[in-house]
Design an enzyme around this catalytic site. Structure first.
Site, short mmCIF file in Angstrom:
data_model
loop_
_atom_site.label_atom_id
_atom_site.label_comp_id
_atom_site.label_asym_id
_atom_site.label_seq_id
_atom_site.Cartn_x
_atom_site.Cartn_y
_atom_site.Cartn_z
NE ARG A 58 -2.41 0.97 3.57
CZ ARG A 58 -1.71 1.72 4.42
NH1 ARG A 58 -1.36 2.94 4.10
NH2 ARG A 58 -1.34 1.23 5.60
CE1 TYR A 110 -14.83 11.56 -16.47
CE2 TYR A 110 -13.57 11.91 -14.45
CZ TYR A 110 -14.53 11.21 -15.16
OH TYR A 110 -15.18 10.18 -14.56
CG ASP A 182 -5.94 15.18 -17.41
OD1 ASP A 182 -5.40 14.37 -18.18
OD2 ASP A 182 -6.99 14.92 -16.79
CE LYS A 207 -10.77 7.78 -19.85
NZ LYS A 207 -11.04 7.32 -18.51
N1 PLP Z 1 -8.77 12.94 -16.90
C1 PLP Z 1 -9.41 12.77 -18.06
C2 PLP Z 1 -9.07 13.65 -19.23
C3 PLP Z 1 -10.39 11.78 -18.18
O1 PLP Z 1 -11.03 11.61 -19.37
C4 PLP Z 1 -10.70 10.96 -17.05
C5 PLP Z 1 -11.74 9.93 -17.12
O2 PLP Z 1 -12.51 9.82 -18.05
C6 PLP Z 1 -10.03 11.19 -15.86
C7 PLP Z 1 -9.05 12.18 -15.81
C8 PLP Z 1 -10.28 10.36 -14.65
O3 PLP Z 1 -9.65 9.11 -14.81
P1 PLP Z 1 -10.12 7.73 -14.15
O4 PLP Z 1 -11.43 7.35 -14.76
O5 PLP Z 1 -8.99 6.80 -14.49
O6 PLP Z 1 -10.23 7.98 -12.67
#
Ligand code: PLP
Length: 391
Positions: A58, A110, A182, A207
């Site tokens: 962990r 997101y 991001d 992704k």
């Molecule tokens: N950042 C982006 C651009 C995303 O599209 C997503 C999820 O769709 C996330 C962060 C969050 O990721 P996770 O679903 O792996 O928690």
């Protein structure tokens, strides 16, 4: 972590892999939750940080996880990386570590990220600010109020808006704030935020990094001094990646450049085909010369990505009919996998926003967001054409 100078594809295959005594060409999966020591002095060496070593999973002190983290750091050109059990885990640990004085979110993001920043961080007393692209001039004024972290996606979801990483970083740094990008949509193959001046790259590894729609994970990369304080939050919030998933993600990373370069090429073909289609009102793709952010994308991206958004003539209902008739594109709200996916943002990622708020953010009901997989471009174009023929 130091990496020998090497091209991205070489790093994706070799960085971080441990030298296995049995000759395995890649790092084995250590499923152990704890690791044994010959004596108390040896355990204290690790606990008190004099020696790096496996201790407790962990904590992230597990050879499979550490091998993955070394690869993750290498592919973003970072000193250090942490792997998480999801992209949201990476973001939330980052915000709790470096955003407590305030978080500024630029542009669209997101939905989960927007909810965390707009509604949940303020419950903890953390001030947050959301600025859209046309409000960027207000960034210095907001930063003067004391926010410590500027966060943004580029390209954004779903309009693929571009933010200038170098320019935003310069403004943020001048006000003493850190910058986190991001980089999920671009992937390290197409864009390296750290090289452009950002302090952190954060990924939903679910992704492109995972790339097969079969694992959930997150990653944070940056300078060691800034990444290591996040380690403690990850440890005590229990957000560490599982070793089995870490091995699966490391396996996926070995093919990342091959997948993404092919997805870039296919997305460009689809963008051109859709631009010429009489039933498509607009195509948003950073690689198209007509796209408003094209010049900036050419400067800061090495490839234009596998995501494109089309606006179907006839509005939201027509777009729904197209989405429902697609056969190769699966109707699913994710992206970055080997299989092509389609989503209508007003019914999924941005469904929680009012129509007025969607309009303010430039998200039309007629938009369909396409995540281009590894199928043949002509087959994908034929699928889009048969679905568009219905409207
Ligand atoms: N950042 C982006 C651009 C995303 O599209 C997503 C999820 O769709 C996330 C962060 C969050 O990721 P996770 O679903 O792996 O928690």
């Amino acid at each position: 972590m130091t990496h020998p100078p090497a091209a991205l594809s070489t790093l994706c295959v070799h960085a971080g892999e441990i030298d296995d005594p049995h000759g395995s060409p890649h790092t084995p999966i250590y499923t152990a939750t704890t690791f044994k020591f010959p004596n108390t002095a040896a355990i204290l060496d690790v606990v008190e940080g004099r020696r790096a070593g496996a201790l407790y999973t962990r904590y992230g002190l597990n050879p499979t996880i550490n091998a993955l983290e070394e690869k993750l750091a290498a592919i973003e050109g970072a000193e250090a990386a942490l792997a998480f059990c999801s992209g949201m885990a990476a973001e939330s640990a980052l915000f709790l570590t470096h955003g407590r004085q305030g978080v500024v979110c630029l542009g669209d993001a997101y939905g989960g990220t927007l909810e965390l920043i707009a509604s949940q961080l303020p419950l903890l007393g953390i001030p947050t600010h959301l600025l859209l692209g046309d409000e960027l001039a207000r960034l210095p004024e907001v930063l003067k109020q004391g926010a410590g972290l500027v966060f943004f996606e580029t390209p954004t979801n779903p309009a693929l808006e571009q933010f200038d990483i170098a320019a935003v970083s310069a403004v943020a740094h001048a006000h003493g704030a850190l910058v986190a990008v991001d980089n999920t949509f671009a992937s390290p193959v197409n864009q390296n935020p750290l090289a452009l001046g950002a302090d952190f790259a954060v990924h939903s590894a679910t992704k492109y990094l995972g790339g097969h729609s079969d694992l959930t994970a997150g990653a944070l990369m940056g300078g060691r001094d800034r990444v290591m304080p996040v380690w403690n939050w990850r440890k005590n919030l229990g957000q560490t990646i599982a070793p089995e998933i870490a091995a699966q993600l490391a396996r996926s990373l070995r093919t990342l450049p091959v997948r993404v370069e092919r997805q870039n090429a296919t997305a460009m073909k689809l963008a051109l085909a859709m631009q010429a289609h009489p039933k498509v009102a607009r195509v948003l793709y950073p690689g198209l010369p007509e796209f408003p952010g094209h010049e900036l994308a050419k400067r800061q991206m090495k490839g234009f990505g596998g995501m494109l958004t089309i606006e179907v003539k006839g509005g939201g209902e027509a777009a729904t009919r197209v989405a429902d008739r697609l056969k190769l594109f699966a109707l699913a709200p994710s992206l970055g996998g080997v299989e092509s996916l389609v989503t209508q943002p007003c019914t999924t990622t941005h469904q929680g926003l009012t129509p007025e708020e969607r309009a303010r953010r430039g998200i039309a009901d007629a938009m369909l967001r396409l995540s281009v997989g590894l199928e043949e471009a002509d087959d994908l174009i034929a699928d889009l054409e048969q679905a568009l023929a219905a409207v």
